[in-house]
Design an enzyme around this catalytic site. Structure first.
Site, PDB file in Angstrom:
ATOM      1  N   GLU A 192       0.976  -1.120   0.105  1.00 31.07           N
ATOM      2  CA  GLU A 192      -0.027   0.078  -0.005  1.00 31.07           C
ATOM      3  C   GLU A 192       0.838   1.218   0.036  1.00 31.07           C
ATOM      4  O   GLU A 192       0.824   2.152   0.864  1.00 31.07           O
ATOM      5  CB  GLU A 192      -0.955  -0.151   1.065  1.00 31.07           C
ATOM      6  CG  GLU A 192      -1.902  -1.186   1.070  1.00 31.07           C
ATOM      7  CD  GLU A 192      -2.831  -1.457   2.322  1.00 31.07           C
ATOM      8  OE1 GLU A 192      -2.774  -0.584   3.189  1.00 31.07           O
ATOM      9  OE2 GLU A 192      -3.797  -2.200   2.039  1.00 31.07           O
ATOM     10  N   ASN A 214       2.951   2.090   7.613  1.00 32.06           N
ATOM     11  CA  ASN A 214       1.741   0.952   7.334  1.00 32.06           C
ATOM     12  C   ASN A 214       1.569   0.306   8.581  1.00 32.06           C
ATOM     13  O   ASN A 214       2.600   0.135   9.039  1.00 32.06           O
ATOM     14  CB  ASN A 214       1.931   0.459   6.075  1.00 32.06           C
ATOM     15  CG  ASN A 214       0.801  -0.456   5.776  1.00 32.06           C
ATOM     16  OD1 ASN A 214       0.397  -1.562   5.963  1.00 32.06           O
ATOM     17  ND2 ASN A 214       0.272  -0.005   4.695  1.00 32.06           N
ATOM     18  N   HIS A 434     -18.445  -9.220   5.064  1.00 28.25           N
ATOM     19  CA  HIS A 434     -17.018  -8.579   5.251  1.00 28.25           C
ATOM     20  C   HIS A 434     -16.338  -9.694   6.589  1.00 28.25           C
ATOM     21  O   HIS A 434     -17.247  -9.586   7.559  1.00 28.25           O
ATOM     22  CB  HIS A 434     -16.799  -7.125   5.894  1.00 28.25           C
ATOM     23  CG  HIS A 434     -15.722  -6.596   6.193  1.00 28.25           C
ATOM     24  ND1 HIS A 434     -15.446  -5.969   7.230  1.00 28.25           N
ATOM     25  CD2 HIS A 434     -14.433  -6.583   5.124  1.00 28.25           C
ATOM     26  CE1 HIS A 434     -14.047  -5.473   7.095  1.00 28.25           C
ATOM     27  NE2 HIS A 434     -13.639  -6.244   6.090  1.00 28.25           N
ATOM     28  N   HIS A 435     -15.319 -10.062   6.385  1.00 26.28           N
ATOM     29  CA  HIS A 435     -14.572 -10.794   7.119  1.00 26.28           C
ATOM     30  C   HIS A 435     -13.255 -10.241   7.383  1.00 26.28           C
ATOM     31  O   HIS A 435     -12.167 -10.466   6.366  1.00 26.28           O
ATOM     32  CB  HIS A 435     -14.302 -12.312   6.571  1.00 26.28           C
ATOM     33  CG  HIS A 435     -15.697 -13.094   6.607  1.00 26.28           C
ATOM     34  ND1 HIS A 435     -15.472 -14.344   6.086  1.00 26.28           N
ATOM     35  CD2 HIS A 435     -16.574 -13.186   7.321  1.00 26.28           C
ATOM     36  CE1 HIS A 435     -16.751 -14.863   6.140  1.00 26.28           C
ATOM     37  NE2 HIS A 435     -17.292 -13.932   6.948  1.00 26.28           N
ATOM     38  N   GLU A 436     -13.179  -9.292   8.219  1.00 27.38           N
ATOM     39  CA  GLU A 436     -11.666  -8.785   8.484  1.00 27.38           C
ATOM     40  C   GLU A 436     -11.153  -9.871   9.435  1.00 27.38           C
ATOM     41  O   GLU A 436     -11.621 -10.406  10.741  1.00 27.38           O
ATOM     42  CB  GLU A 436     -11.946  -7.415   9.277  1.00 27.38           C
ATOM     43  CG  GLU A 436     -10.482  -6.781   9.782  1.00 27.38           C
ATOM     44  CD  GLU A 436      -9.283  -6.776   8.837  1.00 27.38           C
ATOM     45  OE1 GLU A 436      -9.446  -6.085   7.800  1.00 27.38           O
ATOM     46  OE2 GLU A 436      -8.529  -7.460   9.076  1.00 27.38           O
ATOM     47  N   HIS A 504      -8.594  -8.324   0.707  1.00 28.98           N
ATOM     48  CA  HIS A 504      -7.696  -6.838   0.900  1.00 28.98           C
ATOM     49  C   HIS A 504      -6.303  -7.246   1.577  1.00 28.98           C
ATOM     50  O   HIS A 504      -6.513  -8.198   2.432  1.00 28.98           O
ATOM     51  CB  HIS A 504      -8.441  -5.962   1.540  1.00 28.98           C
ATOM     52  CG  HIS A 504      -9.571  -5.326   0.641  1.00 28.98           C
ATOM     53  ND1 HIS A 504      -9.579  -3.589   0.775  1.00 28.98           N
ATOM     54  CD2 HIS A 504     -10.284  -5.520  -0.263  1.00 28.98           C
ATOM     55  CE1 HIS A 504     -10.395  -3.412  -0.092  1.00 28.98           C
ATOM     56  NE2 HIS A 504     -10.844  -4.419  -0.525  1.00 28.98           N
ATOM     57  N   GLU A 523      -7.288  -6.153  -3.331  1.00 29.69           N
ATOM     58  CA  GLU A 523      -7.076  -4.904  -3.050  1.00 29.69           C
ATOM     59  C   GLU A 523      -5.424  -4.884  -3.381  1.00 29.69           C
ATOM     60  O   GLU A 523      -5.028  -4.781  -4.598  1.00 29.69           O
ATOM     61  CB  GLU A 523      -7.201  -4.180  -1.636  1.00 29.69           C
ATOM     62  CG  GLU A 523      -6.670  -2.856  -1.504  1.00 29.69           C
ATOM     63  CD  GLU A 523      -6.674  -2.355  -0.073  1.00 29.69           C
ATOM     64  OE1 GLU A 523      -7.112  -1.504   0.525  1.00 29.69           O
ATOM     65  OE2 GLU A 523      -6.352  -3.233   0.844  1.00 29.69           O
ATOM     66  N   GLU A 529      -8.880   4.213   0.084  1.00 34.94           N
ATOM     67  CA  GLU A 529      -8.973   4.484   1.434  1.00 34.94           C
ATOM     68  C   GLU A 529      -7.908   5.322   1.753  1.00 34.94           C
ATOM     69  O   GLU A 529      -7.910   6.224   2.600  1.00 34.94           O
ATOM     70  CB  GLU A 529      -8.742   3.187   2.034  1.00 34.94           C
ATOM     71  CG  GLU A 529      -7.502   2.445   1.943  1.00 34.94           C
ATOM     72  CD  GLU A 529      -7.435   1.016   2.702  1.00 34.94           C
ATOM     73  OE1 GLU A 529      -8.414   0.852   3.463  1.00 34.94           O
ATOM     74  OE2 GLU A 529      -6.612   0.216   2.511  1.00 34.94           O
TER      75      GLU A 529
HETATM   76  C1  NOJ Z   1      -8.630  -2.284   5.153  1.00 30.35           C
HETATM   77  C2  NOJ Z   1      -9.381  -2.614   4.004  1.00 30.35           C
HETATM   78  O1  NOJ Z   1      -8.638  -2.186   2.897  1.00 30.35           O
HETATM   79  C3  NOJ Z   1     -10.580  -1.557   4.258  1.00 30.35           C
HETATM   80  O2  NOJ Z   1     -11.489  -1.713   3.032  1.00 30.35           O
HETATM   81  C4  NOJ Z   1     -11.280  -2.067   5.240  1.00 30.35           C
HETATM   82  O3  NOJ Z   1     -12.504  -1.318   5.467  1.00 30.35           O
HETATM   83  C5  NOJ Z   1     -10.549  -2.027   6.587  1.00 30.35           C
HETATM   84  N1  NOJ Z   1      -9.394  -2.864   6.469  1.00 30.35           N
HETATM   85  C6  NOJ Z   1     -11.105  -2.526   7.716  1.00 30.35           C
HETATM   86  O4  NOJ Z   1     -11.456  -4.091   7.443  1.00 30.35           O
HETATM   87 CA    CA Z   2      -6.025  -1.969   2.527  1.00 33.26          CA
END
Ligand code: NOJ
Ligand code: CA
Length: 726
Positions: A192, A214, A434-436, A504, A523, A529
């Site tokens: 990024e 980052n 969404h799966h963070e 991502h 991503e 973002e």
């Molecule tokens: C980074 C991701 O690129 C973004 O799209 C997301 O909203 C945040 N992480 C939270 O998961």
């Molecule tokens: Ca990101």
């Protein structure tokens, strides 16, 4: 003796001596040469239209030797094995034992893409070598296409090379000059970064500045850069270095010997510092060199996909290109939050009782707000709605090396899973899950089956996953072999459930979506973002297609109309470095079967006439024509929509205002069209006047020409509608 005879004799002597092999591309523009140099060192060169692209460059590996400590017992076999184990060098002492050439020419139809049909046409040379003293075999397979070279290493089943561990891959890419490079810092954990444009020899001096902060990052060398790396020679040849089919192997970086201008592969290590656990039979990913003297050809190249295997998913009817909106930008800008409560300094799943917590009043993923987005999607014809922050755990989700951050099935008290499922269904809108993972990779794998089943039970066919922060297991890197295997596992597991994936922070794509077309987005680069985290360079979007997009589509999340982010959140001082017309053009120039309209519904309502373009634009194409391209400066592309045959066009500019001059000869001959042109106004400027645009309608045919102003950081977008009658 005639001159040609002497030359022929010399050539014979040379060819015989070095066991050289030559290969030409089908169109004859490329030629490559393989030979053994010095002490049996495999070496290759590449020329394009008679110009040297890769000067003599070495191939091979350094292996981790096991040494005496691990070799036990006294039998002859063990002693022999010990001797083999001690041979770390797999880059010299080779003899060629076999060579095979072949030609391949086929077409295939991608499930989604920029074009309907892709030609896969190449000449192949496979060189089998044996290493003297160790009796180990290695094959290097070269494929020479009309747009460049791909090659990989193969290790057939053999007695003396069964399991082995790579210390470093020693593939060189010798550059023939001090080219201009468009690069980001080599890093095991993030891509990024903003791109830097410099001479190769200048990378070292600029590196420290190029490495911006980052949440997880590990740089390794002052001359280490990432692929896909774009370059331009001083006589106008464009060179792109990348890899294809990254499967069960670490991602490759490039480290520059800046005295000799030679790049060497630099693999991403695992937690122990090893760079690849191999078991024969096995192949490495392909190393790719895409070349042309016309930058448009680099963007149109399908070589990376061609070097991947055909689709392993037989029934692909459930894979659908998607245009979506989402409860997302409001969190990214800080207008609302992923978290539900401010009551607790820390939360633990299974212990923290969220039903007792006081809502913070800023939680974006609340049922009423989600329904508002569903209504907006239904009203304007979007396919999907993404919701982030729906599941418990966001109160402290990264930075603490925490293993059990999310379980992916427990919603916050104000997110009504079933109610939203039924409401979305009644409106004909698909929900996107969404799966963070918070980079807690093992935790995600533990929960994956349950999580995907939960999605299916609640009407979700697509998941956006994320890998923010340092990887757990601790010490692993985002792009090491084990973690690359995790991303692949997630894609394949999702396919079992007929789920599309948009990952991502995962490893940058290498054309694997040909084999697994449910990978509809990634991503893996600096997305929109960052416009909310301080901004990106105005020419960033003219570089992504030459770099990151070479391996596959990006979920860049375009469509921001309000550039002054303090209007969304007074604390946010960032500015989106783009004009509004530029944002429209991105739907064409940043190809993806997954496109977001990322801004808030209320901002689209304010600019309803410009929003019309986002509503109209297609996301899947039968044909694409790159009309203008120069890395860092501009890209103009026209695309023909799948199904409807409607043409759209997008053009983005970079650090300077310009006039784009194009011919509309891609339009169907003999037809008349009304072109609706969404363009920067004369006084538009990405910083000082980004919302200055105008919309005009013009009658055009395939004979028409267009001369269009593009502001600094600007662009224009066109939709063509066939005029009624003749
Ligand atoms: C980074 C991701 O690129 C973004 O799209 C997301 O909203 C945040 N992480 C939270 O998961
Ligand atoms: Ca990101």
């Amino acid at each position: 003796m005639p001159k040609f005879f002497i030359t022929a004799l010399l050539l014979l002597f040379f060819v015989g001596f070095s066991q050289a092999q030559e290969l030409k591309s089908p169109n004859g523009k490329f030629s490559m040469r393989f030979s053994l140099q010095g002490n049996g060192v495999p070496t290759y060169t590449l020329t394009y239209k008679g110009k040297q692209v890769i000067k003599p460059s070495k191939l091979g590996f350094e292996l981790i030797t096991k040494g005496a400590a691990t070799a036990s017992g006294g039998s002859d076999a063990n002693m022999e094995q010990k001797a083999v184990n001690l041979q770390g060098s797999l880059h010299d002492n080779f003899t060629v034992t076999d060579t095979k050439t072949a030609t391949f020419n086929e077409t295939w139809n991608p499930v989604w893409g920029e074009v309907k049909t892709i030609r896969n046409h190449y000449n192949e040379l496979a060189v089998t070598m044996n290493q003297k003293g160790t009796d180990r075999q290695m094959v290097v397979r070269f494929r020479l296409f009309d747009d460049g070279l791909g090659f990989r290493y193969e290790f057939p089943t053999q007695k003396n090379l069964t399991y082995f561990v790579i210390k470093e891959e020693r593939t060189q890419f010798g550059m023939a000059g001090d080219h201009t490079a468009y690069w980001i810092a080599g890093d095991y954990d993030t891509q990024e970064y903003d791109y830097t444009t410099s001479k190769l020899s200048e990378i070292r001096g600029i590196m420290a500045k190029a490495v911006t902060n980052n949440l997880s990052q590990t740089t390794f060398s002052p001359t280490g850069v990432q692929t896909s790396l774009m370059m331009k020679t001083k006589d106008g040849v464009y060179i792109n270095l990348h890899e294809a089919a990254l499967i069960d192997y670490p991602a490759m970086h490039l480290n520059l010997d800046d005295k000799n201008l030679v790049f060497e592969s630099w693999l991403t290590p695992d937690a122990q510092g090893a760079k690849g656990y191999m078991q024969a039979p096995r192949s490495t990913p392909w190393r790719t060199v895409i070349v042309s003297d016309d930058a448009r050809d680099i963007l149109a190249s399908k070589m990376t996909y061609n070097l991947n295997e055909p689709s392993k998913i037989k029934d692909t009817s459930w894979i659908k290109p998607t245009k979506y909106v989402g409860v997302w930008w409001e969190m990214i800008t800080g207008k609302s939050t992923w978290s539900y409560t401010n009551d607790y300094p820390t939360v633990q799943l299974g212990i923290t009782d969220f039903s007792k917590a006081k809502p913070n009043g800023t939680h974006g993923a609340n049922t009423a707000n989600v329904k508002r987005y569903i209504d907006f999607a239904a009203k304007h014809g979007f396919d999907g709605v993404l919701v982030e922050g729906w599941n418990v755990g966001w109160e402290d989700w990264f930075g603490n090396s925490k293993d059990y951050v999310f379980d992916f099935v427990t919603p916050y008290p104000d997110f009504d899973v079933k109610g939203i499922r039924d409401y979305a269904k009644s409106k004909g809108v698909k929900m996107i899950m969404h799966h963070e993972t918070s980079s807690s990779v093992r935790n995600y794998e533990r929960h994956m089956d349950k999580a995907y089943q939960f999605m299916k039970d609640n009407g979700y066919d697509a998941v956006k996953s994320g890998y923010v922060g340092n990887i757990l297991p601790r010490g692993e890197n985002h792009y090491s072999q084990w973690i690359v295997n995790h991303y692949q596992y997630a894609i394949e597991k999702a396919a079992e459930y007929k789920i599309m994936v948009n990952a991502h922070e995962a490893v940058r794509p290498t054309g694997v979506a040909r084999t697994w077309p449910n990978l509809i987005g990634n991503e893996s680069a600096r997305g929109t973002e960052y416009q909310s985290f301080g901004g990106s360079k105005p020419n960033h979007v003219t570089l992504l297609p030459f770099t990151r997009l070479i391996g596959g589509p990006m979920d860049y999340t375009p469509g921001i109309f309000e550039m002054d982010l303090s209007k969304l959140n007074p604390q946010n001082k960032s500015h989106v470095n783009s004009t509004l017309a530029n944002q429209l053009a991105l739907y064409l120039t940043l190809y993806s079967p997954l496109q977001m309209a990322a801004d808030l519904p209320e901002n689209y309502d304010r600019f309803a006439d410009a929003f019309q373009f986002i509503k109209d634009v297609a996301v899947d194409w039968d044909d694409s024509k790159y009309l203008e391209a120069e890395p860092g400066e501009y890209i103009t592309v026209a695309r023909k929509a799948k199904g409807t045959g409607q043409w759209f066009l997008g053009s983005v500019g970079g650090n300077e205002a310009r006039t784009s001059n194009i011919k509309l000869d891609f339009l169907d001959k003999g037809k008349k069209y009304v072109a609706t042109i969404y363009a920067d106004a004369k006084d538009a400027h990405y910083k000082t006047n980004p919302q200055a645009y105008n919309i005009r309608k013009v009658n055009v045919t395939s004979k028409s020409k267009l001369s269009q102003f593009v502001a600094l950081g600007g662009g224009y977008a066109i939709s063509f509608v066939e005029a009624p009658g003749k």
